[in-house]
Scaffold this motif. Structure first.
Motif, short mmCIF file in Angstrom:
data_model
loop_
_atom_site.label_atom_id
_atom_site.label_comp_id
_atom_site.label_asym_id
_atom_site.label_seq_id
_atom_site.Cartn_x
_atom_site.Cartn_y
_atom_site.Cartn_z
N SER A 186 1.79 -11.84 -4.51
CA SER A 186 0.42 -11.41 -4.80
C SER A 186 -0.39 -11.60 -3.53
O SER A 186 -0.54 -12.72 -3.05
CB SER A 186 -0.20 -12.25 -5.93
OG SER A 186 0.40 -11.94 -7.16
N GLY A 187 -0.86 -10.49 -2.97
CA GLY A 187 -1.72 -10.57 -1.79
C GLY A 187 -3.14 -10.86 -2.23
O GLY A 187 -3.60 -10.34 -3.24
N LEU A 222 -5.30 -6.18 2.84
CA LEU A 222 -4.41 -6.05 1.68
C LEU A 222 -3.44 -4.88 1.84
O LEU A 222 -2.29 -4.95 1.40
CB LEU A 222 -5.21 -5.93 0.39
CG LEU A 222 -5.99 -7.20 0.01
CD1 LEU A 222 -6.90 -6.93 -1.18
CD2 LEU A 222 -5.05 -8.36 -0.26
N ILE A 227 -0.29 -5.90 3.52
CA ILE A 227 0.67 -6.51 2.58
C ILE A 227 1.39 -5.42 1.79
O ILE A 227 2.61 -5.45 1.64
CB ILE A 227 -0.02 -7.52 1.65
CG1 ILE A 227 -0.51 -8.72 2.46
CG2 ILE A 227 0.92 -7.96 0.52
CD1 ILE A 227 -1.36 -9.71 1.68
N TYR A 232 5.10 -6.41 -5.52
CA TYR A 232 3.82 -6.94 -5.06
C TYR A 232 2.67 -6.50 -5.96
O TYR A 232 2.79 -5.55 -6.74
CB TYR A 232 3.53 -6.44 -3.63
CG TYR A 232 3.26 -4.96 -3.60
CD1 TYR A 232 1.97 -4.47 -3.75
CD2 TYR A 232 4.31 -4.05 -3.47
CE1 TYR A 232 1.74 -3.10 -3.76
CE2 TYR A 232 4.08 -2.68 -3.48
CZ TYR A 232 2.79 -2.22 -3.62
OH TYR A 232 2.56 -0.87 -3.65
N THR A 269 -1.99 -6.89 -5.45
CA THR A 269 -3.04 -7.42 -4.57
C THR A 269 -4.31 -7.64 -5.36
O THR A 269 -4.53 -7.02 -6.40
CB THR A 269 -3.35 -6.46 -3.39
OG1 THR A 269 -3.81 -5.21 -3.90
CG2 THR A 269 -2.13 -6.26 -2.50
#
Length: 145
Positions: free
Chosen positions: A34-35, A71, A74, A85, A87
């Motif tokens: 998790s960004g 973000l 990422i 992932y 964000t």
């Protein structure tokens, strides 16, 4: 081992190197990342609050653009590495507190972040969000230098 890693970033070169290292770890472990980017609210003092309207609006636009850019780094790296992932951007006065809260809310089992290496007077005056996270988090913290 670790299944969900929180990656706080400010978009700096050091943060990007930490993101890359943490994504490599996540890939190896099969973990999700998790960004996170924390935007601090504008702070200014003036005699006439009307003077701040344009400045505040401009600050918010620029801060959100910086968050999006950080973000997206990422997102792009995670896609390239094949790492799951998501964000999030949050607004908070104390980034370290927001980092810990997001990690808890998302049930992360590791926080991986950069150290900005501030030393001496600069470190004393500015403090370190990383140091504050290390001090207050009950979740393990991996620091990239």
């Amino acid at each position: 081992m670790f299944k969900h890693i929180l990656l706080p970033t400010d978009g700096s070169d050091r943060s990007e190197r930490a993101v890359h290292g943490a994504l490599s770890l996540a890939k190896e472990l099969g973990a999700t990342v998790s960004g996170l980017h924390v935007v601090r609210p504008p702070r200014a003092f003036t005699i006439s609050p009307d003077m701040l309207d344009d400045s505040r609006e401009q600050y918010v636009k620029e801060a959100e653009a910086q968050a999006e850019k950080a973000l997206m780094y990422i997102v792009n790296e995670a896609k390239q590495m094949g790492v799951a992932y998501n964000t999030v951007m949050v607004r908070a006065n104390d980034p370290y507190d927001a980092i810990i809260e997001v990690a808890r809310d998302k049930r992360c089992d590791l926080i991986a972040m950069a150290s900005h290496g501030r030393r001496g007077l600069e470190g004393l005056l500015l403090g370190s969000e990383t140091q504050k996270v290390l001090t207050h988090s009950v979740i393990p913290v991996l620091v990239f230098r």
